[in-house]
Design an enzyme around this catalytic site. Structure first.
Site, PDB file in Angstrom:
ATOM      1  N   SER A  14       0.853  -1.197   0.000  1.00 36.77           N
ATOM      2  CA  SER A  14       0.000   0.000   0.000  1.00 36.77           C
ATOM      3  C   SER A  14       0.881   1.236   0.000  1.00 36.77           C
ATOM      4  CB  SER A  14      -0.890  -0.001   1.239  1.00 36.77           C
ATOM      5  OG  SER A  14      -1.435   1.290   1.402  1.00 36.77           O
ATOM      6  N   HIS A  37      -1.265  -1.261  -4.223  1.00 34.46           N
ATOM      7  CA  HIS A  37      -2.560  -0.986  -3.588  1.00 34.46           C
ATOM      8  C   HIS A  37      -2.658   0.518  -3.354  1.00 34.46           C
ATOM      9  CE1 HIS A  37      -6.000  -2.109  -0.983  1.00 34.46           C
ATOM     10  NE2 HIS A  37      -5.607  -1.140  -0.189  1.00 34.46           N
ATOM     11  N   ASP A  39      -4.916   3.540  -1.875  1.00 29.11           N
ATOM     12  CA  ASP A  39      -6.006   3.847  -0.950  1.00 29.11           C
ATOM     13  C   ASP A  39      -6.578   5.228  -1.222  1.00 29.11           C
ATOM     14  OD1 ASP A  39      -6.108   1.520   0.829  1.00 29.11           O
ATOM     15  OD2 ASP A  39      -4.069   2.102   1.383  1.00 29.11           O
ATOM     16  N   MET A  41      -9.272   7.909  -0.135  1.00 27.81           N
ATOM     17  CA  MET A  41     -10.124   8.251   1.024  1.00 27.81           C
ATOM     18  C   MET A  41     -10.669   9.663   0.854  1.00 27.81           C
ATOM     19  SD  MET A  41      -7.847   6.845   4.183  1.00 27.81           S
ATOM     20  CE  MET A  41      -6.820   5.371   4.051  1.00 27.81           C
ATOM     21  N   HIS A  70      -8.396   0.816  -3.899  1.00 30.44           N
ATOM     22  CA  HIS A  70      -9.301   0.578  -2.763  1.00 30.44           C
ATOM     23  C   HIS A  70     -10.002   1.888  -2.432  1.00 30.44           C
ATOM     24  CE1 HIS A  70      -9.564  -0.449   1.853  1.00 30.44           C
ATOM     25  NE2 HIS A  70     -10.756  -0.394   1.286  1.00 30.44           N
ATOM     26  N   MET A  72     -12.238   4.106  -0.360  1.00 34.27           N
ATOM     27  CA  MET A  72     -12.898   4.330   0.932  1.00 34.27           C
ATOM     28  C   MET A  72     -13.609   5.670   0.817  1.00 34.27           C
ATOM     29  SD  MET A  72      -9.775   2.863   3.197  1.00 34.27           S
ATOM     30  CE  MET A  72      -8.707   3.018   1.778  1.00 34.27           C
ATOM     31  N   MET A 141     -11.557  -6.324   5.514  1.00 36.47           N
ATOM     32  CA  MET A 141     -10.683  -5.406   6.247  1.00 36.47           C
ATOM     33  C   MET A 141     -10.293  -6.014   7.590  1.00 36.47           C
ATOM     34  SD  MET A 141     -10.135  -2.810   4.320  1.00 36.47           S
ATOM     35  CE  MET A 141      -9.207  -1.854   5.539  1.00 36.47           C
ATOM     36  N   ASP A 179      -6.575  -6.595   4.351  1.00 33.61           N
ATOM     37  CA  ASP A 179      -5.931  -5.285   4.341  1.00 33.61           C
ATOM     38  C   ASP A 179      -5.976  -4.698   5.744  1.00 33.61           C
ATOM     39  OD1 ASP A 179      -5.030  -2.722   3.786  1.00 33.61           O
ATOM     40  OD2 ASP A 179      -6.782  -2.139   2.599  1.00 33.61           O
TER      41      ASP A 179
HETATM   42  C1  DX5 Z   1      -6.251   1.376   5.699  1.00 34.09           C
HETATM   43  C2  DX5 Z   1      -5.841   1.095   4.273  1.00 34.09           C
HETATM   44  C3  DX5 Z   1      -4.711   0.161   4.172  1.00 34.09           C
HETATM   45  C4  DX5 Z   1      -3.438   0.639   4.830  1.00 34.09           C
HETATM   46  C5  DX5 Z   1      -2.757  -0.554   5.380  1.00 34.09           C
HETATM   47  O1  DX5 Z   1      -7.532   1.888   5.724  1.00 34.09           O
HETATM   48  O2  DX5 Z   1      -6.921   0.531   3.538  1.00 34.09           O
HETATM   49  O3  DX5 Z   1      -4.474  -0.236   2.830  1.00 34.09           O
HETATM   50  O4  DX5 Z   1      -2.574   1.292   3.954  1.00 34.09           O
HETATM   51  O5  DX5 Z   1      -1.630  -0.150   6.099  1.00 34.09           O
HETATM   52  P1  DX5 Z   1      -0.918  -1.143   7.110  1.00 34.09           P
HETATM   53  O6  DX5 Z   1      -0.432  -2.322   6.315  1.00 34.09           O
HETATM   54  O7  DX5 Z   1       0.182  -0.311   7.669  1.00 34.09           O
HETATM   55  O8  DX5 Z   1      -1.938  -1.551   8.139  1.00 34.09           O
HETATM   56 ZN    ZN Z   2      -6.482  -0.353   1.579  1.00 34.91          ZN
END
Ligand code: DX5
Ligand code: ZN
Length: 223
Positions: A14, A37, A39, A41, A70, A72, A141, A179
């Site tokens: 990620s 990956h 993220d 948000m 991903h 969110m 998750m 994840d």
């Molecule tokens: C959290 C993200 C993850 C995050 C994971 O909401 O969706 O992808 O980057 O980070 P680690 O591996 O540090 O938990």
């Molecule tokens: Zn993620």
């Protein structure tokens, strides 16, 4: 029961844990991964704000790795297809944020992306089991979404196990992704429960040598 597919382990670092000011270099450090990956948000679905479509398009230009996006974000129905158009290999929306998950999954596939659906830790998988054939990826998750660096939630392991049993029982080839809080230690429990795609942010980018961290995670035995 026979597994749905010949499963192999997949490691998706990620970039949430990468240096955003040096993204191209950070992407070059994870060339041995299976996908990056990303993220997204929106500070509404989760209490954090990261990046959106323009940055995903720039990442698409900066690497040949597949993009595992991903989302969110709220109103996934409206925005997710745009990420498929931007060249993401897979686009994962949250079940909690989609008004019409079946229509959305079909829309993503129609635009050439794999369709992924994510479940927060407290969202049960059972109401979605009949939808599995609409999906290419189910993300369970293992932290509350929003931030990297949180501890892995073992309380989610039974849900991973039930999802694996449902997938093996139907034979539908859906990747089972986890994840959040994935480390060289917690990955063993997630793999044993039945996951086969592992997102890791801090475990990869927090390491001195991200490529070596990926290889270490990859040595995990699958169930
Ligand atoms: C959290 C993200 C993850 C995050 C994971 O909401 O969706 O992808 O980057 O980070 P680690 O591996 O540090 O938990
Ligand atoms: Zn993620």
């Amino acid at each position: 029961m026979t597994p749905a597919t010949d499963r192999t382990i997949h490691i998706h670092p990620s970039i949430l844990s990468a240096d955003f000011a040096r993204l191209a270099e950070e992407l070059a450090r994870i060339q041995n991964s299976d996908a990056v990956h990303v993220d997204v948000m929106d500070n509404h679905f989760v209490p954090n704000l990261t990046l959106g479509l323009p940055v995903v398009k720039a990442i698409r230009q900066a690497t040949s790795l597949p993009l595992d996006v991903h989302l969110m974000i709220e109103d996934a129905d409206r925005w997710a297809p745009e990420y498929a158009e931007a060249g993401a290999e897979s686009v994962t929306f949250h079940a909690e944020a989609a008004a019409a998950p079946v229509r959305l999954a079909r829309e993503l596939r129609a635009r050439g992306a794999k369709a992924g659906m994510a479940l927060k830790p407290a969202t049960a998988v059972e109401p979605y089991l009949d939808l599995l054939e609409e999906l290419d990826l189910l993300l369970i998750m293992t932290v509350e979404p929003g931030f990297g660096g949180q501890p892995f939630l073992d309380v989610v392991l039974p849900k991973i196990r039930r999802a694996r049993e449902a997938l093996d029982g139907t034979g539908i080839p859906v990747a089972l992704q986890v994840d959040g809080g994935v480390t060289s230690e917690t990955i063993l429990r997630a793999a044993e429960a039945g996951a086969d795609v592992f997102v890791a942010g801090s475990a990869v980018y927090g390491a001195e040598d991200p490529a070596a961290a990926i290889e270490e995670l990859r040595r995990t035995p699958l169930r």
